[in-house]
Write a protein that holds these residues in place. Structure first.
Motif, PDB file in Angstrom:
ATOM      1  N   ASP A   9      32.974  43.218  26.233  1.00 59.87           N
ATOM      2  CA  ASP A   9      32.121  44.351  26.581  1.00 59.87           C
ATOM      3  C   ASP A   9      32.901  45.233  27.562  1.00 59.87           C
ATOM      4  OD1 ASP A   9      30.128  46.106  27.158  1.00 59.87           O
ATOM      5  OD2 ASP A   9      28.988  44.701  28.420  1.00 59.87           O
ATOM      6  N   TRP A  21      37.418  52.637  30.498  1.00 55.22           N
ATOM      7  CA  TRP A  21      37.185  51.875  31.739  1.00 55.22           C
ATOM      8  C   TRP A  21      38.491  51.233  32.216  1.00 55.22           C
ATOM      9  CZ3 TRP A  21      37.769  47.369  34.352  1.00 55.22           C
ATOM     10  CH2 TRP A  21      36.957  47.165  35.475  1.00 55.22           C
ATOM     11  N   ARG A  48      40.205  52.276  35.714  1.00 53.50           N
ATOM     12  CA  ARG A  48      40.140  51.321  36.830  1.00 53.50           C
ATOM     13  C   ARG A  48      41.448  50.604  37.110  1.00 53.50           C
ATOM     14  NH1 ARG A  48      34.903  50.389  38.887  1.00 53.50           N
ATOM     15  NH2 ARG A  48      33.621  51.975  37.929  1.00 53.50           N
ATOM     16  N   ASN A  98      36.400  40.548  33.424  1.00 52.59           N
ATOM     17  CA  ASN A  98      36.904  40.845  34.776  1.00 52.59           C
ATOM     18  C   ASN A  98      38.400  40.585  34.914  1.00 52.59           C
ATOM     19  OD1 ASN A  98      34.440  41.564  36.245  1.00 52.59           O
ATOM     20  ND2 ASN A  98      33.819  39.497  35.653  1.00 52.59           N
ATOM     21  N   LEU A 151      43.481  42.601  32.416  1.00 56.22           N
ATOM     22  CA  LEU A 151      44.510  42.901  33.411  1.00 56.22           C
ATOM     23  C   LEU A 151      45.886  42.280  33.144  1.00 56.22           C
ATOM     24  CD1 LEU A 151      42.365  42.382  36.653  1.00 56.22           C
ATOM     25  CD2 LEU A 151      42.886  44.546  35.507  1.00 56.22           C
ATOM     26  N   MET A 211      39.081  35.400  39.955  1.00 56.37           N
ATOM     27  CA  MET A 211      39.508  36.400  40.926  1.00 56.37           C
ATOM     28  C   MET A 211      38.332  37.206  41.466  1.00 56.37           C
ATOM     29  SD  MET A 211      42.089  39.533  40.067  1.00 56.37           S
ATOM     30  CE  MET A 211      40.904  40.455  39.098  1.00 56.37           C
ATOM     31  N   GLY A 253      38.033  40.480  42.389  1.00 53.99           N
ATOM     32  CA  GLY A 253      38.836  41.695  42.222  1.00 53.99           C
ATOM     33  C   GLY A 253      38.764  42.669  43.382  1.00 53.99           C
ATOM     34  N   ARG A 254      37.541  42.911  43.866  1.00 52.30           N
ATOM     35  CA  ARG A 254      37.373  43.893  44.957  1.00 52.30           C
ATOM     36  C   ARG A 254      38.079  43.437  46.216  1.00 52.30           C
ATOM     37  NH1 ARG A 254      31.084  45.812  44.273  1.00 52.30           N
ATOM     38  NH2 ARG A 254      31.253  45.903  42.032  1.00 52.30           N
ATOM     39  N   PHE A 271      41.813  43.706  45.811  1.00 56.07           N
ATOM     40  CA  PHE A 271      42.177  45.123  45.903  1.00 56.07           C
ATOM     41  C   PHE A 271      42.322  45.552  47.367  1.00 56.07           C
ATOM     42  CE2 PHE A 271      42.098  49.136  43.437  1.00 56.07           C
ATOM     43  CZ  PHE A 271      42.217  50.022  44.488  1.00 56.07           C
ATOM     44  N   HIS A 317      54.521  45.680  42.877  1.00 55.40           N
ATOM     45  CA  HIS A 317      53.915  44.762  41.906  1.00 55.40           C
ATOM     46  C   HIS A 317      52.944  45.561  41.043  1.00 55.40           C
ATOM     47  CE1 HIS A 317      51.897  41.613  39.959  1.00 55.40           C
ATOM     48  NE2 HIS A 317      50.820  41.605  40.717  1.00 55.40           N
ATOM     49  N   ASN A 322      49.587  43.304  34.080  1.00 56.84           N
ATOM     50  CA  ASN A 322      50.080  42.581  35.261  1.00 56.84           C
ATOM     51  C   ASN A 322      50.790  41.312  34.787  1.00 56.84           C
ATOM     52  OD1 ASN A 322      50.361  40.914  37.478  1.00 56.84           O
ATOM     53  ND2 ASN A 322      48.301  41.270  38.273  1.00 56.84           N
ATOM     54  N   PHE A 354      52.575  41.545  46.173  1.00 53.29           N
ATOM     55  CA  PHE A 354      51.510  40.745  46.789  1.00 53.29           C
ATOM     56  C   PHE A 354      50.961  39.854  45.686  1.00 53.29           C
ATOM     57  CE2 PHE A 354      47.990  42.604  44.533  1.00 53.29           C
ATOM     58  CZ  PHE A 354      48.510  43.821  44.147  1.00 53.29           C
ATOM     59  N   ALA A 381      48.569  35.866  44.724  1.00 51.65           N
ATOM     60  CA  ALA A 381      47.714  34.757  45.123  1.00 51.65           C
ATOM     61  C   ALA A 381      48.377  33.975  46.243  1.00 51.65           C
ATOM     62  CB  ALA A 381      47.448  33.851  43.930  1.00 51.65           C
TER      63      ALA A 381
HETATM   64  N1  ACO Z   1      35.093  46.575  31.423  1.00 50.65           N
HETATM   65  C1  ACO Z   1      33.968  47.189  31.797  1.00 50.65           C
HETATM   66  N2  ACO Z   1      33.340  46.928  32.936  1.00 50.65           N
HETATM   67  C2  ACO Z   1      33.852  46.011  33.743  1.00 50.65           C
HETATM   68  C3  ACO Z   1      35.023  45.324  33.421  1.00 50.65           C
HETATM   69  C4  ACO Z   1      35.661  45.636  32.202  1.00 50.65           C
HETATM   70  N3  ACO Z   1      36.784  45.051  31.815  1.00 50.65           N
HETATM   71  N4  ACO Z   1      35.312  44.482  34.424  1.00 50.65           N
HETATM   72  C5  ACO Z   1      34.360  44.633  35.329  1.00 50.65           C
HETATM   73  N5  ACO Z   1      33.470  45.555  34.941  1.00 50.65           N
HETATM   74  C6  ACO Z   1      32.279  46.018  35.603  1.00 50.65           C
HETATM   75  C7  ACO Z   1      31.816  45.076  36.674  1.00 50.65           C
HETATM   76  O1  ACO Z   1      31.022  44.058  36.122  1.00 50.65           O
HETATM   77  C8  ACO Z   1      31.022  45.994  37.591  1.00 50.65           C
HETATM   78  O2  ACO Z   1      29.747  46.164  37.052  1.00 50.65           O
HETATM   79  P1  ACO Z   1      28.461  46.212  38.038  1.00 50.65           P
HETATM   80  O3  ACO Z   1      28.701  47.394  38.927  1.00 50.65           O
HETATM   81  O4  ACO Z   1      27.337  46.345  37.087  1.00 50.65           O
HETATM   82  O5  ACO Z   1      28.492  44.899  38.779  1.00 50.65           O
HETATM   83  C9  ACO Z   1      31.757  47.326  37.475  1.00 50.65           C
HETATM   84  O6  ACO Z   1      32.559  47.235  36.297  1.00 50.65           O
HETATM   85  C10 ACO Z   1      32.648  47.631  38.658  1.00 50.65           C
HETATM   86  O7  ACO Z   1      33.364  46.472  38.979  1.00 50.65           O
HETATM   87  P2  ACO Z   1      34.353  46.416  40.192  1.00 50.65           P
HETATM   88  O8  ACO Z   1      34.871  45.022  40.317  1.00 50.65           O
HETATM   89  O9  ACO Z   1      33.765  47.060  41.402  1.00 50.65           O
HETATM   90  O10 ACO Z   1      35.495  47.386  39.658  1.00 50.65           O
HETATM   91  P3  ACO Z   1      36.769  47.844  40.422  1.00 50.65           P
HETATM   92  O11 ACO Z   1      36.816  49.315  40.468  1.00 50.65           O
HETATM   93  O12 ACO Z   1      36.979  47.094  41.701  1.00 50.65           O
HETATM   94  O13 ACO Z   1      37.917  47.403  39.408  1.00 50.65           O
HETATM   95  C11 ACO Z   1      39.518  45.630  39.175  1.00 50.65           C
HETATM   96  C12 ACO Z   1      38.056  46.054  39.064  1.00 50.65           C
HETATM   97  C13 ACO Z   1      40.320  46.431  38.155  1.00 50.65           C
HETATM   98  C14 ACO Z   1      39.621  44.145  38.887  1.00 50.65           C
HETATM   99  C15 ACO Z   1      40.020  45.956  40.596  1.00 50.65           C
HETATM  100  O14 ACO Z   1      39.137  45.432  41.557  1.00 50.65           O
HETATM  101  C16 ACO Z   1      41.380  45.395  40.841  1.00 50.65           C
HETATM  102  O15 ACO Z   1      42.366  45.801  40.268  1.00 50.65           O
HETATM  103  N6  ACO Z   1      41.480  44.447  41.791  1.00 50.65           N
HETATM  104  C17 ACO Z   1      42.746  43.846  42.119  1.00 50.65           C
HETATM  105  C18 ACO Z   1      43.114  42.896  41.038  1.00 50.65           C
HETATM  106  C19 ACO Z   1      44.505  42.410  41.189  1.00 50.65           C
HETATM  107  O16 ACO Z   1      45.367  43.077  41.704  1.00 50.65           O
HETATM  108  N7  ACO Z   1      44.691  41.190  40.719  1.00 50.65           N
HETATM  109  C20 ACO Z   1      45.912  40.536  40.665  1.00 50.65           C
HETATM  110  C21 ACO Z   1      46.650  40.413  41.969  1.00 50.65           C
HETATM  111  S1  ACO Z   1      47.623  39.034  42.172  1.00 50.65           S
HETATM  112  C22 ACO Z   1      48.132  38.572  40.728  1.00 50.65           C
HETATM  113  O17 ACO Z   1      48.636  39.415  40.062  1.00 50.65           O
HETATM  114  C23 ACO Z   1      48.018  37.190  40.197  1.00 50.65           C
END
Ligand code: ACO
Length: 307
Positions: A27, A32, A36, A147, A151, A195, A197-198, A201, A232, A262, A292, A294
């Motif tokens: 979904d 999106w 994002r 979620n 990525l 994760m 995510g927020r 971030f 990264h 990623n 950066f 985990a």
């Molecule tokens: N498609 C559609 N909607 C989604 C998706 C998706 N794939 N994923 C989440 N959503 C929804 C959520 O459920 C949420 O809905 P809600 O408001 O009804 O609860 C809405 O979108 C917003 O979600 P947020 O988590 O606030 O979205 P955000 O803008 O923060 O983006 C993301 C999410 C992309 C994961 C972001 O937080 C991010 O990049 N975080 C860092 C992640 C990262 O860097 N990870 C790896 C680092 S370390 C490593 O690489 C191992």
């Protein structure tokens, strides 16, 4: 003693998975994901060994050296092919290297950790080292979880480095870890990446910027003197926020995430090699690597480019 970069290479699986492909089972939407994260497609497949061998072989060929003259290999990976032995053992064997090899897991900061480790080891050990970052994150991704599934991707990147009697190309570095944040991104044995995510971030921007600043201060280099930032490749918005806070033009960031997703330890060498191949670097340019991941780990390193 210092470190000189002799060769570079990458490897990506053939299979391309686009955002449109993911729309069929999750979904989510192409719009999106791009808005994002900045990701349009990712490569999926192969083993960590295959990707490490592919990237390592390309780097050795580019360096034009005999594999047996390389006396150590460090494989940064958070997705080893098995628990024992280390994935680096098979990679070392397939490439025909000499000396030792070991895996290093510092999550997405792994490549910077490995490069800094190689730099230190060159002063007392072998005079040539292969540094590889290779990952198959697709194996620890839950493809039903929107979620995380949008990525991650698989890939590998490598550098051949050797010791030189002068200061060398690695001018300064900073490594760090905040174990208080280890719960925000994790995967159990046999499990999938989970994760917040927020939270990732928020912290990612802060730790990347602070680490990069420490490295620049150590080298007495101003942010505007940096020619290329190799961050990264997790999220375009994290990279843009980090650029803005560091005072580095956004155009100076190397980006491959739109086509790789990623790839954890592989993402910095993939982005660096892409920038080299696009002709973005000239001798003398200052290149700032910043990761950066985990743990929560972080790592940055400043390189003076010399082809
Ligand atoms: N498609 C559609 N909607 C989604 C998706 C998706 N794939 N994923 C989440 N959503 C929804 C959520 O459920 C949420 O809905 P809600 O408001 O009804 O609860 C809405 O979108 C917003 O979600 P947020 O988590 O606030 O979205 P955000 O803008 O923060 O983006 C993301 C999410 C992309 C994961 C972001 O937080 C991010 O990049 N975080 C860092 C992640 C990262 O860097 N990870 C790896 C680092 S370390 C490593 O690489 C191992």
């Amino acid at each position: 003693m210092g470190m000189r970069i002799l060769g570079w290479g990458t490897a990506l699986p053939d299979k391309v998975v686009t955002n449109a492909d993911l729309e069929k089972t999750l979904d989510t939407s192409d719009e999106w994901i791009i808005e994002r994260s900045g990701i349009r497609e990712r490569r999926i497949g192969d083993s960590t060994t295959d990707l490490a061998v592919g990237a390592g072989r390309a780097a050795i060929e580019q360096a034009g050296v005999d594999p047996a003259s390389i006396g150590l290999m460090i494989l940064a990976t958070t997705t080893p092919d098995q628990q024992v032995p280390a994935t680096s053992a098979q990679v070392h064997h397939e490439l025909g290297l000499s000396g030792g090899a070991f895996d290093l897991n510092a999550a997405c900061s792994g490549f910077v950790y490995a490069l800094v480790t190689a730099n230190a080891m060159l002063s007392t050990g072998p005079n040539r080292i292969l540094v590889v970052g290779a990952e198959t994150l697709s194996r620890i991704t839950d493809w039903t979880d929107r979620n995380t599934a949008v990525l991650f991707g698989d890939g590998g990147g490598a550098l051949v480095v050797e010791s030189v009697p002068d200061e060398g190309q690695l001018l300064a570095w900073d490594l760090g870890l905040d174990a208080e944040a280890r719960h925000i991104l994790q995967a159990d044995h046999g499990g999938y990446i989970k994760m917040d995510g927020r939270e990732v971030f928020k912290r990612a921007v802060r730790v990347m910027v602070d680490s990069a600043k420490r490295t620049l201060e150590q080298a007495k280099v101003r942010p505007d003197e940096v020619k290329l930032l190799v961050p990264h490749q997790a999220n375009i918005r994290i990279i843009q926020a980090a650029c803005d806070r560091l005072g580095i033009d956004r155009e100076k960031a190397a980006l491959v995430m739109h086509r790789t997703g990623n790839t954890s330890s592989a993402s910095i060498p993939l982005a660096l090699v892409d920038a080299i191949e696009q002709g973005r670097l000239e001798d003398g340019d200052l290149v700032l690597l910043a990761g950066f991941g985990a743990g929560m780990t972080w790592g940055s390193a400043l390189i003076r480019w010399q082809a």
